[in-house]
Design an enzyme around this catalytic site. Structure first.
Site, PDB file in Angstrom:
ATOM      1  N   ARG A 281      10.328  10.677   3.499  1.00 34.67           N
ATOM      2  CA  ARG A 281       9.603  10.341   2.278  1.00 34.67           C
ATOM      3  C   ARG A 281       8.428   9.446   2.655  1.00 34.67           C
ATOM      4  O   ARG A 281       8.597   8.426   3.314  1.00 34.67           O
ATOM      5  CB  ARG A 281      10.552   9.623   1.312  1.00 34.67           C
TER       6      ARG A 281
ATOM      7  N   SER B 174      16.392   5.335  -4.890  1.00 28.98           N
ATOM      8  CA  SER B 174      15.529   4.689  -5.880  1.00 28.98           C
ATOM      9  C   SER B 174      15.628   5.383  -7.239  1.00 28.98           C
ATOM     10  O   SER B 174      15.583   6.607  -7.328  1.00 28.98           O
ATOM     11  CB  SER B 174      14.076   4.712  -5.409  1.00 28.98           C
TER      12      SER B 174
ATOM     13  N   GLU C 158      11.233  -2.585  11.611  1.00 24.67           N
ATOM     14  CA  GLU C 158      10.949  -1.420  10.782  1.00 24.67           C
ATOM     15  C   GLU C 158       9.991  -0.497  11.526  1.00 24.67           C
ATOM     16  O   GLU C 158       8.939  -0.928  12.009  1.00 24.67           O
ATOM     17  CB  GLU C 158      10.306  -1.854   9.469  1.00 24.67           C
TER      18      GLU C 158
ATOM     19  N   TRP D 266       0.798  -1.219   0.000  1.00 24.51           N
ATOM     20  CA  TRP D 266       0.000   0.000   0.000  1.00 24.51           C
ATOM     21  C   TRP D 266       0.834   1.274   0.000  1.00 24.51           C
ATOM     22  O   TRP D 266       0.322   2.345  -0.301  1.00 24.51           O
ATOM     23  CB  TRP D 266      -0.924   0.020   1.238  1.00 24.51           C
TER      24      TRP D 266
ATOM     25  N   PRO E  86      -3.305  -6.091  -5.689  1.00 22.07           N
ATOM     26  CA  PRO E  86      -2.894  -4.872  -4.993  1.00 22.07           C
ATOM     27  C   PRO E  86      -3.289  -4.917  -3.521  1.00 22.07           C
ATOM     28  O   PRO E  86      -4.129  -5.728  -3.115  1.00 22.07           O
ATOM     29  CB  PRO E  86      -3.666  -3.779  -5.736  1.00 22.07           C
TER      30      PRO E  86
ATOM     31  N   GLY F 265       6.762  -6.561   0.160  1.00 20.55           N
ATOM     32  CA  GLY F 265       6.072  -6.498   1.437  1.00 20.55           C
ATOM     33  C   GLY F 265       6.997  -6.909   2.563  1.00 20.55           C
ATOM     34  O   GLY F 265       8.223  -6.837   2.441  1.00 20.55           O
TER      35      GLY F 265
ATOM     36  N   ARG G  51       6.387  -0.907 -11.330  1.00 17.44           N
ATOM     37  CA  ARG G  51       7.715  -1.505 -11.218  1.00 17.44           C
ATOM     38  C   ARG G  51       7.668  -3.009 -11.482  1.00 17.44           C
ATOM     39  O   ARG G  51       8.685  -3.614 -11.833  1.00 17.44           O
ATOM     40  CB  ARG G  51       8.307  -1.223  -9.822  1.00 17.44           C
TER      41      ARG G  51
ATOM     42  N   GLU H 280      11.016  -8.422  -2.711  1.00 16.61           N
ATOM     43  CA  GLU H 280      11.522  -7.154  -2.175  1.00 16.61           C
ATOM     44  C   GLU H 280      10.891  -7.012  -0.801  1.00 16.61           C
ATOM     45  O   GLU H 280       9.716  -6.688  -0.670  1.00 16.61           O
ATOM     46  CB  GLU H 280      11.164  -5.994  -3.112  1.00 16.61           C
ATOM     47  N   LEU H 281      11.694  -7.276   0.238  1.00 11.31           N
ATOM     48  CA  LEU H 281      11.157  -7.439   1.589  1.00 11.31           C
ATOM     49  C   LEU H 281      11.542  -6.268   2.496  1.00 11.31           C
ATOM     50  O   LEU H 281      11.854  -5.186   2.025  1.00 11.31           O
ATOM     51  CB  LEU H 281      11.623  -8.783   2.146  1.00 11.31           C
TER      52      LEU H 281
END
Length: 497
Positions: free
Chosen positions: A298, A461, A401, A170, A195, A248, A179, A270-271
């Site tokens: 960001r 990025s 995180e 999200w 999604p 995620g 991507r 992509e974790l």
């Protein structure tokens, strides 16, 4: 399929378009927007005020399998299209997205909560994946060589991996879709996109854009759902499944990899991240603070690339803490759709609970609060920009995180200590390093365990660069020349000419 639906869609502001049902809140299968099999729907809310902005079809296992059937039926035709034909369609996707970037940015801000400047930056970043992969579609590499004994030639090429399952988060509802979708289409793969339930409307609006650009029915199918576990698992076990691309959390990634093993699916993961932000003794303080605000704030800190652990040399420690506190205090907190806002809400109340729990844990273990740290008494999923200093090594937010607007600072005495602290994590997505001596930075860079490193800048990025991590931050790469290779299989032919 024409530009008519897209033209009608963007003729009104996103909220009005949602109110009038112009953004189809349905599943997309074989080019058709349709209700979920059981007619179930779920609400999507604006995190700034908790108000419902629309409802979306709640896909079932049967819907996921039907989407896989559609992708399988379209696979041969799409793979047979020339690279130039696929490139032209992707280029048109880019042009349409660039043309309507302000509209898409407002939609992202509405359902995700991020401030408009961040949303516009995301939309432009997302559009670039269409353009970059339009260019990559006609540059898929191949090789011709001679066998060592000289008896035949070795011809190496690439072919589409096949039907791909794409699962997106999200926090970047436009960019994480493009991507994955753009390189899949450039490689000649069809796909089913799942999604995030928090932000499905951006993906569905992109479906309208892609049909206007000429993407054929069945090539991109979309299944929103509040039951991602069983739906994605069923899709992974579909006979046509060949690829899984997931962005995620590491925890969910581990579970998906176990399921992918049953079918031996090619997997790109992509974790999670736990990015260190290192400020060495010779760093330019102005540059470091400016970079820290970009790396941390960001999307309000809700990014896997967000700086999580600030490791500052003792020589600059107090000045850095003072300057970063002033910068965080100066941010104007408000709804993302308000042009004056500089820090929007978190995605939902549960995210606020988690961030606050991490802050309170650190304070209970000895961290000192410089600013923020108190949940505001207001409507919406807001948390104040917060600075914690002298964060103890056993604080949870150094292991987990944060995914919120919290700066956690600790000091170091040497380069070696900074590197050891940076590597003291199971994650390895990105790191940030600030030093006045770029040679020193380049010597330190290989010692830091991360897939990416930003040297003297707060942003890493780029669609032209390979995005991905090491350790438990993932497998494979997205973007750059590497991104399209994830959706290709290497094929070798032995022959004589």
């Amino acid at each position: 399929m024409s530009d008519d639906r897209l033209s009608t869609l963007v003729s009104l502001p996103p909220l009005q378009a949602l109110t009038r049902g112009l953004i189809p809140g349905d599943i997309v299968i074989d080019g058709q927007f349709r209700p979920a099999g059981g007619a179930a729907r779920f609400a999507v809310e604006n995190p700034a005020d908790g108000q419902e902005i629309g409802q979306v079809a709640d896909g079932s296992v049967a819907d996921g399998l039907a989407a896989m059937d559609a992708a399988a039926s379209a696979a041969a035709g799409w793979a047979a299209r020339s690279p130039r034909a696929r490139s032209d369609i992707l280029r048109r996707c880019f042009e349409l997205m660039a043309l309507h970037e302000a509209w898409f940015a407002e939609l992202v801000s509405l359902e995700n909560g991020k401030i408009l400047s961040d949303a516009l930056g995301e939309v432009r970043y997302a559009a670039e994946f269409f353009r970059w992969n339009a260019e990559e579609a006609v540059r898929i590499p191949g090789e011709i060589g001679v066998s060592p004994n000289g008896g035949y030639s070795i011809v190496v090429g690439h072919q589409p991996v096949g039907v791909s399952i794409l699962v997106t988060p999200w926090n970047f509802p436009a960019a994480m879709v493009t991507r994955k979708v753009a390189p899949a289409l450039a490689a000649g793969c069809t796909c089913v996109l799942k999604p995030a339930a928090e932000t499905p409307f951006t993906a569905l609006a992109l479906a309208v854009l892609m049909e206007a650009a000429g993407v054929p029915p069945g090539v991109v199918n979309i299944v929103p759902t509040t039951r991602p576990g069983p739906v994605v698992d069923a899709m992974m076990h579909h006979a046509a499944a060949r690829m899984l691309s997931f962005t995620g959390s590491t925890g969910v990634g581990r579970k998906l990899l176990k399921g992918a093993a049953d079918q031996v699916l090619k997997s790109s993961m992509e974790l999670g991240g736990n990015a260190p932000f290192i400020v060495l003794a010779d760093a330019d303080l102005d540059q470091a603070v400016a970079g820290a605000m970009v790396a941390k704030m960001r999307n309000g800190g809700q990014a896997c690339t967000a700086a999580n652990r600030f490791i500052v040399h003792q020589r600059l420690y107090e000045p850095f803490c003072t300057r970063i506190t002033a910068a965080m205090e100066a941010l104007r907190v408000g709804p993302g759709t308000d042009p004056l806002s500089e820090c929007g809400p978190l995605i939902h109340a549960g995210a606020v609970d988690k961030v606050d729990a991490l802050v309170q844990d650190a304070l209970s273990k000895g961290a000192r609060l410089r600013t923020g740290g108190v949940r505001p008494n207001r409507v919406g999923a807001f948390y104040p920009p917060t600075v914690l200093v002298d964060v103890p090594r056993n604080a949870r937010l150094l292991r987990e995180e944060i995914f919120g607007p919290v700066v956690a600072v600790m000091s170091c005495q040497s380069d070696d200590e900074a590197i050891a602290l940076a590597n003291d994590t199971e994650f390895g997505l990105v790191a940030y390093l600030f030093t006045a001596d770029k040679g020193r930075g380049m010597r330190i860079a290989p010692r830091i365990e991360s897939g990416m490193l930003a040297l003297n800048r707060g942003l890493v990025s780029d669609p032209a660069a390979p995005f991905g991590g090491v350790k438990q931050s993932g497998l494979g790469r997205e973007g750059g020349q590497h991104g399209i290779l994830e959706f290709l299989e290497t094929r070798y032919v032995a022959t004589t000419f």
